[in-house]
Scaffold this active site. Sequence first.
Site, PDB file in Angstrom:
ATOM      1  N   TYR A 169      -9.735  -6.739  12.083  1.00  0.00           N
ATOM      2  CA  TYR A 169      -9.098  -6.215  10.935  1.00  0.00           C
ATOM      3  C   TYR A 169      -9.011  -7.329  10.075  1.00  0.00           C
ATOM      4  O   TYR A 169      -8.807  -8.505  10.000  1.00  0.00           O
ATOM      5  CB  TYR A 169      -7.472  -5.724  11.339  1.00  0.00           C
ATOM      6  CG  TYR A 169      -6.994  -5.204   9.936  1.00  0.00           C
ATOM      7  CD1 TYR A 169      -7.023  -3.967   9.520  1.00  0.00           C
ATOM      8  CD2 TYR A 169      -6.060  -6.212   9.171  1.00  0.00           C
ATOM      9  CE1 TYR A 169      -6.508  -3.526   8.608  1.00  0.00           C
ATOM     10  CE2 TYR A 169      -5.420  -5.632   8.027  1.00  0.00           C
ATOM     11  CZ  TYR A 169      -5.697  -4.322   7.612  1.00  0.00           C
ATOM     12  OH  TYR A 169      -4.823  -4.007   6.676  1.00  0.00           O
ATOM     13  N   ASN A 207     -16.279  27.991 -23.162  1.00  0.00           N
ATOM     14  CA  ASN A 207     -16.778  26.799 -22.541  1.00  0.00           C
ATOM     15  C   ASN A 207     -16.648  26.992 -21.071  1.00  0.00           C
ATOM     16  O   ASN A 207     -15.652  27.099 -20.428  1.00  0.00           O
ATOM     17  CB  ASN A 207     -16.307  25.590 -22.858  1.00  0.00           C
ATOM     18  CG  ASN A 207     -16.673  25.470 -24.402  1.00  0.00           C
ATOM     19  OD1 ASN A 207     -17.721  25.785 -24.748  1.00  0.00           O
ATOM     20  ND2 ASN A 207     -15.756  24.713 -25.058  1.00  0.00           N
ATOM     21  N   GLU A 239     -18.375  22.575 -15.350  1.00  0.00           N
ATOM     22  CA  GLU A 239     -18.619  20.976 -15.975  1.00  0.00           C
ATOM     23  C   GLU A 239     -17.964  20.069 -15.242  1.00  0.00           C
ATOM     24  O   GLU A 239     -18.342  18.965 -14.989  1.00  0.00           O
ATOM     25  CB  GLU A 239     -18.523  21.219 -17.538  1.00  0.00           C
ATOM     26  CG  GLU A 239     -19.178  22.000 -18.167  1.00  0.00           C
ATOM     27  CD  GLU A 239     -18.845  21.821 -19.576  1.00  0.00           C
ATOM     28  OE1 GLU A 239     -19.398  21.182 -20.363  1.00  0.00           O
ATOM     29  OE2 GLU A 239     -18.109  23.036 -20.113  1.00  0.00           O
ATOM     30  N   SER A 282       0.776  -1.042   0.035  1.00  0.00           N
ATOM     31  CA  SER A 282       0.016  -0.053   0.024  1.00  0.00           C
ATOM     32  C   SER A 282       0.885   1.101   0.106  1.00  0.00           C
ATOM     33  O   SER A 282       0.245   2.378   0.209  1.00  0.00           O
ATOM     34  CB  SER A 282      -1.050   0.146   1.214  1.00  0.00           C
ATOM     35  OG  SER A 282      -0.185  -0.258   2.579  1.00  0.00           O
ATOM     36  N   SER A 330     -12.350  26.316 -27.720  1.00  0.00           N
ATOM     37  CA  SER A 330     -12.378  25.083 -28.428  1.00  0.00           C
ATOM     38  C   SER A 330     -11.369  24.972 -29.280  1.00  0.00           C
ATOM     39  O   SER A 330     -10.958  26.135 -29.618  1.00  0.00           O
ATOM     40  CB  SER A 330     -13.947  25.278 -28.939  1.00  0.00           C
ATOM     41  OG  SER A 330     -13.791  24.289 -30.166  1.00  0.00           O
ATOM     42  N   HIS A 362     -39.546  22.595 -12.531  1.00  0.00           N
ATOM     43  CA  HIS A 362     -39.543  21.906 -13.814  1.00  0.00           C
ATOM     44  C   HIS A 362     -38.577  22.547 -14.870  1.00  0.00           C
ATOM     45  O   HIS A 362     -39.038  22.433 -15.950  1.00  0.00           O
ATOM     46  CB  HIS A 362     -40.950  21.541 -14.303  1.00  0.00           C
ATOM     47  CG  HIS A 362     -41.891  21.175 -13.065  1.00  0.00           C
ATOM     48  ND1 HIS A 362     -42.162  19.918 -13.141  1.00  0.00           N
ATOM     49  CD2 HIS A 362     -42.597  21.569 -12.078  1.00  0.00           C
ATOM     50  CE1 HIS A 362     -43.224  19.585 -12.046  1.00  0.00           C
ATOM     51  NE2 HIS A 362     -43.337  20.936 -11.428  1.00  0.00           N
ATOM     52  N   LYS A 415     -16.295  29.931 -29.298  1.00  0.00           N
ATOM     53  CA  LYS A 415     -16.602  29.072 -28.200  1.00  0.00           C
ATOM     54  C   LYS A 415     -15.822  29.488 -26.900  1.00  0.00           C
ATOM     55  O   LYS A 415     -14.518  29.716 -26.858  1.00  0.00           O
ATOM     56  CB  LYS A 415     -16.146  27.545 -28.119  1.00  0.00           C
ATOM     57  CG  LYS A 415     -17.243  26.664 -29.142  1.00  0.00           C
ATOM     58  CD  LYS A 415     -18.786  26.822 -28.656  1.00  0.00           C
ATOM     59  CE  LYS A 415     -18.895  25.965 -27.563  1.00  0.00           C
ATOM     60  NZ  LYS A 415     -18.937  24.513 -27.686  1.00  0.00           N
TER      61      LYS A 415
HETATM   62  N1  ARG Z   1      -1.255  -1.329   5.137  1.00  0.00           N
HETATM   63  C1  ARG Z   1      -2.382  -1.794   5.971  1.00  0.00           C
HETATM   64  C2  ARG Z   1      -3.493  -1.103   5.864  1.00  0.00           C
HETATM   65  O1  ARG Z   1      -3.461  -0.171   5.154  1.00  0.00           O
HETATM   66  C3  ARG Z   1      -1.861  -1.546   7.450  1.00  0.00           C
HETATM   67  C4  ARG Z   1      -2.242  -2.583   8.318  1.00  0.00           C
HETATM   68  C5  ARG Z   1      -1.773  -3.696   8.226  1.00  0.00           C
HETATM   69  N2  ARG Z   1      -2.113  -4.724   9.091  1.00  0.00           N
HETATM   70  C6  ARG Z   1      -2.190  -5.998   9.049  1.00  0.00           C
HETATM   71  N3  ARG Z   1      -2.403  -6.782   9.911  1.00  0.00           N
HETATM   72  N4  ARG Z   1      -1.574  -6.443   7.874  1.00  0.00           N
HETATM   73  O2  ARG Z   1      -4.502  -1.621   6.297  1.00  0.00           O
END
Ligand code: ARG
Length: 465
Positions: A317, A285, A290, A23, A277, A156, A283
């Site tokens: 979790y 815009n 938008e 992540s 445009s 309307h 134009k």
């Molecule tokens: N990167 C994980 C998340 O965003 C952190 C928590 C990870 N915990 C675990 N038990 N793998 O959720």
Amino acid sequence: MMKLWGGRFRKDTNKMVEDFTASIYFDCRLAEEDITGSIAHAQMLAKTGIITREESAEIIRGLQEIRREIREGVFEYRVELEDIHMHIEKRLIEKIGATGGKLHTARSRNDQVALDMHMYVKKEIIETVDLIARLQGALIALAEKNLEVIIPGYTHLQRAQPVLISHHLMAYFCMLERDAQRFRENYKRADIMPLGAGALAGTSFPIDREYVAELLGFENIYDNSMDAVSDRDYLLEFLSNASLLMMHLSRFCEDLILWSSSEFQFIEMDDAFCTGSSIMPQKKNPDVAELVRGKTGRVYGSLLALLTIMKSLPLTYNKDMQEDKEGLFDTVDTIQCCLEVMAPMVESIQVNGEKTRKAVEEDYSAATDLADYLVKKGMPFREAHEVIGKLVAYCLEQGKLLKEVSQKELKSFSEFFDEGALLWLNPEKGVDSRNIRGGTSSEQVRRFLQKAKSQQRENTGLLTK
Ligand code: ARG
């Protein structure tokens, strides 16, 4: 590389799995919160005697150096280190050796990530409310500048009754005010400290959660460790508030787009907030409006995504929950850039008084006022409705506007019409007669503007309040 959790494993992680589960691509955004939270945790570990003062000081010094590396952009991110928490811990151990390994005592990534997200959302709520206040300020300015301008009010998308454009604009102010209130409510639910929940069951170390909460400026502490690491309701609340906000912004933008079209010409958007445009030289815009309207879709999407992710997850979790972040970050960026760009765009709008005047004169929106006139003379409303309906049908047949009918013609539709009736064909009279709280008379709009200014001030600079 040896994983921080590598002890029980006999094989290296598959490269694809490393990439798939990481992540760090997005949770690097939590670096500041992670370090601040870890510093507070280290302070608490020393205070309670779980680690020594010297160890704590060494850890904190290391964390501060890491924070500097991150801020200066020299910190190295590696996919094999999975997430921001592992990155910082690993770097700490690299820097200060074995003592660094004591930081994670009485803590789990599960309560750590929850802490980071609570801190992050608290900060972004304050920023968001501040940006809402800025747009509210722009609405007030535009409304005040054009306070007496009358436009057709619509239902309307058909001309219904004349209203002050300032009244129309302040309707959006009110919606934004409730949005700000909702975010401020949301803050209370983000202001609960999860650290100390450990992986899920709490910890056997004699930690001091109140002390950590105090250090980090949390008003409350989660009462149940399983709840603390499991729920993401405060994020869902944010996404839901963001969705409502975007719904309001997109309706406002839709009005601006319509009003600036050749068909309406009620307003002129500033050149600086429009684009041209590539093929049609004439134009201009309203792209910004938008795009705000369009971006509403992705915010709704993130809300639906997280609701779906969380649905049916067993306590506590689950890795699924890592999916809470990208949609949230994207939503924060989206709503904040929309609010930011809309404030100066709204402030620079020019209202085209000639066109709005023409529009209210050329419609039949004084019809309700004429009916009300008859009612005030003693005719039951249903009857009056019928009489005026016939009058409008007659005008349409004759190709006449209401303002072109004579006293004599009026009289032929009802005996109740006398001299005063023609006055009601004047849109100012209709508008100013709606002089009840919440109505469109200029007196009411002026009065509300004063209240609005104090509401707007309340939403400004919350951090220092
Ligand atoms: N990167 C994980 C998340 O965003 C952190 C928590 C990870 N915990 C675990 N038990 N793998 O959720």
